[in-house]
Design an enzyme around this catalytic site. Structure first.
Site, PDB file in Angstrom:
ATOM      1  N   ASN A   1      80.583  64.516  48.355  1.00  0.00           N
ATOM      2  CA  ASN A   1      79.634  63.800  47.494  1.00  0.00           C
ATOM      3  C   ASN A   1      79.333  62.421  48.097  1.00  0.00           C
ATOM      4  O   ASN A   1      79.833  62.086  49.164  1.00  0.00           O
ATOM      5  CB  ASN A   1      80.176  63.708  46.061  1.00  0.00           C
ATOM      6  CG  ASN A   1      81.458  62.896  45.965  1.00  0.00           C
ATOM      7  OD1 ASN A   1      81.792  62.122  46.866  1.00  0.00           O
ATOM      8  ND2 ASN A   1      82.178  63.057  44.881  1.00  0.00           N
TER       9      ASN A   1
ATOM     10  N   ASP B   1      59.142  76.501  47.714  1.00  0.00           N
ATOM     11  CA  ASP B   1      58.800  77.842  48.201  1.00  0.00           C
ATOM     12  C   ASP B   1      59.885  78.846  47.813  1.00  0.00           C
ATOM     13  O   ASP B   1      59.596  80.001  47.519  1.00  0.00           O
ATOM     14  CB  ASP B   1      58.627  77.803  49.727  1.00  0.00           C
ATOM     15  CG  ASP B   1      58.305  79.174  50.303  1.00  0.00           C
ATOM     16  OD1 ASP B   1      57.208  79.683  50.010  1.00  0.00           O
ATOM     17  OD2 ASP B   1      59.146  79.734  51.025  1.00  0.00           O
TER      18      ASP B   1
END
Lengths: 333, 333, 333
Positions: free
Chosen positions: B19, B208
């Site tokens: 992270n 997409d």
């Protein structure tokens, strides 16, 4: 040989760039187009003295996919600077697919992108763009028309851009609904064993990703995985499935959060089989401050009977684990 | 030196494994644990004659994360075969984090995994497992107890595994609700420029991906991107955001589908800023048969006034593009 | 515009391509070099009629890393066909790092690679290579000399390739055993060509990763690849193999470390074939302080006769390279 106003990227298309049948995803091509455009416009806007800057994508004109590209072909993406306004750059990009075994080549895309340069000293400041030279006044005139047309359209779409897809009832903070999250993932070749089954480890990584987002949404701090309860993999997941991974908070103690995660597999094409539950598990997270010390966790707000029941079940698991750990520690002393 | 019954994996932890603060995701570690387990059990189950096989993960016991692992540390994952039943293998795994600059080492995880070997000749057939030798009868006895305990638990969870997270009203086929999809993505370092903004190309690739899942859910065939309408990037997305990408079908013609895609950014930690719409666009997909020829597309079933309105708007865009293309073709002749 | 005998790849360097300090891994660059070489030689060998083929990496000549490359820079890799023998192709590759913010460019690498084309109809059959035209007879003559020299060396290394790295029990600092490291990697679809062979570039990236860990363990500082000695690829590695990459330090000078790296392939399922040594090579690393200036390297502590012998051999290589470099510099003055 490097030209300021021209840039070519080339790359072999790999299994991870494509669907199961071998057609390269449109998204893979769009990403390469934008990389070429970003390089050429950032390079151009830094050819003057003053602030260093980075060009950010502002708009892509309508793009057609004229031919499918296949795994094993080499994609050649070439970008050219075609117009500059005071604060933006137009880049035109051509994409060609080359089959290096047969030598055949075909144009698959033509795209037009607009970039705006932002200062690195002050990321909200837009830099003036150095002007390019045109082959003829007509060329400049046509560029200007394209610039005005896209400027108009950008203003229009900005206005009607508030709609949400699923009418969210904007849940209250610290409720189950507030932090609840789900992701979908299209299983690709890299996720699978040689024989087309998803590695259990890939599934667990996605589960941890969702659980982490639920935990971060709840307490808005740096969070880390503390433990994972036993996970059973009831059914194998196959290549080409869409996997939906959903997480919801079930329990909070003073310093920990329990999140339940579900994995559902949906064989997109073989619909006869239908969607099925493949895995589920409980993840426990803790919240950390900047020095890595545990922080108190906001208590979960319960709204329904179901949520209250799940909270009580979570509490039982929590107390059970705690007692077990204390017994172990005593035995070790 | 490779031992049949022992396996070690080592890998440096990279920015994408962690992270923003630098803590390696639990999911990254779980994935490595399972990779080691999968290798050792597949290798073991192939040490006999007969069908070649691959070991599939059946269960992971409760796993604690004892210490955080950091970017730049080397993760050492060592796996050992500890029990074999007739049809399953138990693997115990230890994970150690080594700081190669200071030389410090700490154990971060201990995990137990169960694998079941499936034949490669017939993927639904379970293979018999070659038995391992135990150091003492006590060791075998304890392994058997662990085996019986996990077997019981697996049966139990199998039963209560039907629940859904959001009560789905199981929408009818070919409706907007049926194919509607969304994914969340945690923005990582590889998605960003040096200065912490998401590359436009990364956003388009996610868009997409969602549009492709919507299209495949609607027509259940091989689908490919045919075109993307102009996309405007209204606001930059920063590192550490969670991005929600949602898609819904708006229009179908005989041979094409139009999907509207929204991108919302949610700065997880800086909550003051709140969630905002970053991008939206229309993707057009077509459906292909096995030879790559276009297939007819099932007509979208419209249920609400909103859906009908959006369908009409999609039709206008479709006819407009078609007319434009014909005009271009005539001009070229 | 595509030329048969020339190929350029360009790509922005991302956080995942580099270490924590921002220096791009030598392995990332080696991987791009091999991708460019593979494209150009496969394309060339398919310009004739007959079997379609794929070019497999057979050897990389010694490669120096002249300058470090940084995250955010654009790597431009250009490859050129420079010699063809009956069954092999020589490719020369230049790598340039461009800072698109300041416009500065510097050459970071020059490499020479040898490829051999294998038929796709019969993967053990080597295809005849179409001959290229030379600008002058001298050019052809020099190419022939390089070809004969590398052929000799390939035969030599093939012989002394049986040794394994043996684990040591809790070694003392600065000994060979202390920094010795190995990793294993399960070969996935993304690592392979369309036809199931591991890309040479993928192997080299793993080798550099292990060598880097050995170097960092020894001197506990920021380290970068300085050079790679010639690498011979004796046998192809296939999809589904487990690859073990091991590294041990062989020699230290005042400011450099030499690390020997072995690659062993283990076909997990087809056990009949057994484990085999696929590649081995020497990597040289240097240690850098915070400003990127070279630091002194702790002397390697030698414990066995074997280690002393390898150290002396490393010293010979080191002195040989040093003398060669000085001779080159004098010639250039």
């Amino acid at each position: 040989m490097l030209s300021i106003a021209h840039q070519q990227l080339s790359r072999i298309m790999r299994p991870d760039d494509a669907n199961i049948v071998g057609n390269v995803h449109g998204g893979t091509i769009l990403k390469m187009i934008e990389e070429a455009g970003g390089i050429i416009s950032t390079r151009h806007c830094n050819t003057q003295s003053g602030d260093r800057c980075v060009a950010a994508l502002a708009r892509v004109e309508r793009t057609d996919f004229l031919h499918p590209m296949l795994i094993g072909e080499v994609a050649h993406v070439s970008a050219e600077l075609t117009y500059t306004s005071r604060h933006s750059v137009e880049v035109q990009v051509n994409v060609m697919a080359e089959n290096i075994l047969t030598g055949s080549k075909k144009v698959t895309n033509k795209a037009t992108l607009w970039y705006v340069p932002f200062s690195l000293q002050n990321v909200d400041k837009i830099i003036e763009v150095p002007q390019i030279e045109y082959a003829s006044p007509e060329q400049e005139e046509e560029g200007k028309k394209r610039y005005e047309a896209q400027k108009m359209e950008r203003l229009e779409t900005k206005e009607r851009n508030g709609e949400a897809i699923i009418p969210v009832i904007s849940p209250e903070e610290y409720t189950v609904g507030f932090s609840q999250s789900s992701l979908i993932h299209l299983v690709g070749p890299s996720d699978c064993t040689l024989h087309g089954f998803v590695h259990g480890g890939v599934t667990m990584k996605l589960m941890d990703e969702v659980a982490g987002i639920v935990a971060a949404r709840h307490c808005k701090t740096n969070i880390v995985t503390a433990s994972v309860d036993a996970i059973n993999f009831h059914r194998k997941i196959k290549k080409g499935c869409v996997v939906t991974v959903s997480g919801r908070m079930t329990f909070t103690s003073n310093k920990s959060m329990e999140i339940e995660v579900f994995v559902d597999a949906d064989p997109l094409v073989e619909t006869a089989k239908g969607k099925y539950r493949a895995v589920s598990a409980f993840f426990t997270y803790i919240s950390l401050d900047k020095d890595g010390k545990p922080l108190p966790v906001p208590t979960l707000k319960l709204e329904t009977q179901e949520e209250k029941k799940r909270f009580e079940e979570g509490k039982v698991r929590y107390l059970h684990t705690k007692a077990k750990r204390q017994a172990e520690q005593e035995r070790q002393q």
